[in-house]
Design a protein around this motif. Structure first.
Motif, PDB file in Angstrom:
ATOM      1  N   GLU A   4      33.290 -17.146 -34.687  1.00  0.00           N
ATOM      2  CA  GLU A   4      32.901 -15.837 -35.242  1.00  0.00           C
ATOM      3  C   GLU A   4      33.637 -14.702 -34.526  1.00  0.00           C
ATOM      4  O   GLU A   4      34.013 -13.703 -35.137  1.00  0.00           O
ATOM      5  N   ALA A   7      37.196 -14.616 -35.708  1.00  0.00           N
ATOM      6  CA  ALA A   7      37.271 -14.032 -37.051  1.00  0.00           C
ATOM      7  C   ALA A   7      37.115 -12.511 -36.986  1.00  0.00           C
ATOM      8  O   ALA A   7      37.871 -11.773 -37.636  1.00  0.00           O
ATOM      9  N   ALA A   8      36.162 -12.048 -36.199  1.00  0.00           N
ATOM     10  CA  ALA A   8      35.933 -10.595 -36.098  1.00  0.00           C
ATOM     11  C   ALA A   8      37.168  -9.913 -35.513  1.00  0.00           C
ATOM     12  O   ALA A   8      37.598  -8.851 -35.984  1.00  0.00           O
ATOM     13  N   ASP A  11      40.129  -9.959 -38.021  1.00  0.00           N
ATOM     14  CA  ASP A  11      39.862  -8.994 -39.088  1.00  0.00           C
ATOM     15  C   ASP A  11      40.247  -7.582 -38.616  1.00  0.00           C
ATOM     16  O   ASP A  11      40.928  -6.831 -39.313  1.00  0.00           O
ATOM     17  N   GLU A 241      30.056  -8.004 -30.291  1.00  0.00           N
ATOM     18  CA  GLU A 241      29.327  -8.953 -31.145  1.00  0.00           C
ATOM     19  C   GLU A 241      28.849 -10.146 -30.324  1.00  0.00           C
ATOM     20  O   GLU A 241      27.740 -10.641 -30.498  1.00  0.00           O
ATOM     21  N   ARG A 242      29.690 -10.594 -29.410  1.00  0.00           N
ATOM     22  CA  ARG A 242      29.294 -11.713 -28.547  1.00  0.00           C
ATOM     23  C   ARG A 242      28.170 -11.300 -27.599  1.00  0.00           C
ATOM     24  O   ARG A 242      27.266 -12.086 -27.315  1.00  0.00           O
ATOM     25  N   GLN A 245      24.993 -11.274 -29.586  1.00  0.00           N
ATOM     26  CA  GLN A 245      24.612 -12.647 -29.925  1.00  0.00           C
ATOM     27  C   GLN A 245      24.072 -13.378 -28.685  1.00  0.00           C
ATOM     28  O   GLN A 245      23.041 -14.047 -28.737  1.00  0.00           O
TER      29      GLN A 245
END
Ligand SMILES: Cc1ncc(COP(=O)(O)O)c(C=O)c1O
Length: 383
Positions: A4, A7-8, A11, A241-242, A245
């Motif tokens: 993930e 991907a982030a 992007d 994001e990590r 999470q």
């Protein structure tokens, strides 16, 4: 990196826009950075305005130690002592030693006990000796080699009683144990993305608003003027994001990793009964869940490392090579391990991707590796 985060980041890398530019693409990139800052701040219970993005733990540690020393000494020339634990990462230790070598600082290495925990009485005595001369105290949240959690609360209480700022390197702690910047009372906290399944090369120094901090990098004045350089929106997004999470999944994940670590330790002690656990007991209040450090007397850690590597198990020793001769880790020596035992120490780290099958594989490979490493050490000594 977890998929993930890849991907982030991919992007974001595909888009243009300097977050400091005023055009549409720039404003969009700025939004990504500021949302990332908010997400990151929430994960460590800080305010978004306290997050200074950097290139990682090493830079954050250097900025904290050197930047604070310079700022505080400029304000008062008596502030020359930098108090750091003797088991800090080299990013703190070597920054402190560089200040001593080139900028008139006095580096004070604080002792730890046999488990690798700071000697709080020694810190108290060092501060009391001459509080006005202390520029900074830096004690890590948790040690990277032996996983020992440090008495950060005591450090803050003792230092703040004399108005001395506190830095903590929380690189190993964030994502493994709850880290609450605001509640801890520390002035400066280091965090890095690659310990959370994020990218290498991005981290943050969380710094209270009034922190006395001189920038090490000069330029465009980004990050409150403390850390210039075009902002890296892609890394910031993957990092934050990590962080979010890891924070959300912490309780269950920590329990799972701890259970795997405990099974690994039990298996090692059964297979090699004379092996010794190094560091604190495997108690959640004393040690990181994902850390295991075990010493095998009579073995060379580095030869064990290569033998295990050949069996698909990747671990580390913490030893450093000086002039081609392996030296035991400074952390283990500071803990009072005898050098022969320290040379046989192995650090096995478990993380979010570690499985039961990994533990089985490590346990299957270890006895033979220990046997061979011992034979090799005996042969070297005999020759
Ligand atoms: C405790 C500690 N501090 C600092 C660092 C350096 O962080 P970075 O690799 O992001 O520079 C590490 C790296 O593993 C670490 O374990």
């Amino acid at each position: 990196m977890v998929p993930e985060a890849v991907a982030a980041m991919a992007d974001e890398l595909a888009r243009v826009g300097n977050p400091s530019s005023l055009h549409t693409a720039g404003r969009r990139a700025r939004r990504v950075v500021e949302e990332s800052r908010e997400q990151l701040a929430a994960a460590v219970r800080a305010r978004p305005s306290e997050v200074v993005l950097t290139s990682g733990g090493t830079e954050s540690d250097n900025l904290a130690v050197i930047g604070t020393y310079r700022a505080r000494r400029r304000a008062d020339d008596r502030r020359r002592r930098v108090l750091v634990s003797s088991i800090e990462h080299h990013a703190v230790l070597d920054a402190t030693e560089a200040l001593a070598a080139h900028e008139g600082a006095e580096a004070v290495l604080l002792p730890v006990d046999r488990t690798g925990r700071l000697d709080v009485a020694a810190l108290e005595a060092e501060i009391a000796r001459d509080p006005a001369s202390v520029a900074l105290v830096s004690v890590m949240w948790a040690n990277n080699e032996v996983g020992t959690l440090q008495p950060v609360d005591d450090v803050v209480r003792l230092a703040h009683a004399h108005g001395v700022p506190v830095h903590t390197d929380a690189v190993q702690a964030v994502g493994q144990v709850p880290v609450d910047f605001a509640a801890s009372g520390v002035d400066l906290l280091t965090v890095t993305a690659h310990k959370l399944g994020g990218p290498v090369g991005v981290g943050a120094l969380v710094a209270v608003r009034g922190a006395e901090l001189e920038p090490l990098v000069h330029g465009g004045g980004q990050e409150r003027g403390v850390r210039s350089g075009t902002l890296d929106a892609a890394s910031a997004r993957a990092f934050s994001e990590r962080a979010e999470q890891s924070d959300g999944s912490l309780p269950g994940r920590a329990d799972r990793v701890r259970a795997l670590r405990d099974r690994l330790l039990a298996g090692v002690l059964e297979a090699v009964p004379e092996a010794e656990l190094v560091g604190a007991p495997v108690d959640p209040a004393l040690r990181l869940p994902g850390n295991l450090n075990v010493a095998f007397r009579g073995c060379e850690g580095d030869s064990l490392l290569y033998l295990l590597d050949a069996a698909g198990i990747e671990c580390s020793t913490g030893s450093a090579c000086q002039a081609g001769v392996p030296q035991p880790s400074h952390v283990l020596l500071a803990m009072g391990l005898d050098p022969v035992l320290a040379r046989g120490a192995l650090r096995l780290s478990l993380g979010h991707s570690t499985t039961d099958a990994d533990v089985d594989a490590a346990l299957a490979a270890l006895p033979a590796a220990v046997e061979r490493s011992r034979g090799a050490s005996l042969a070297t000594r005999a020759s």
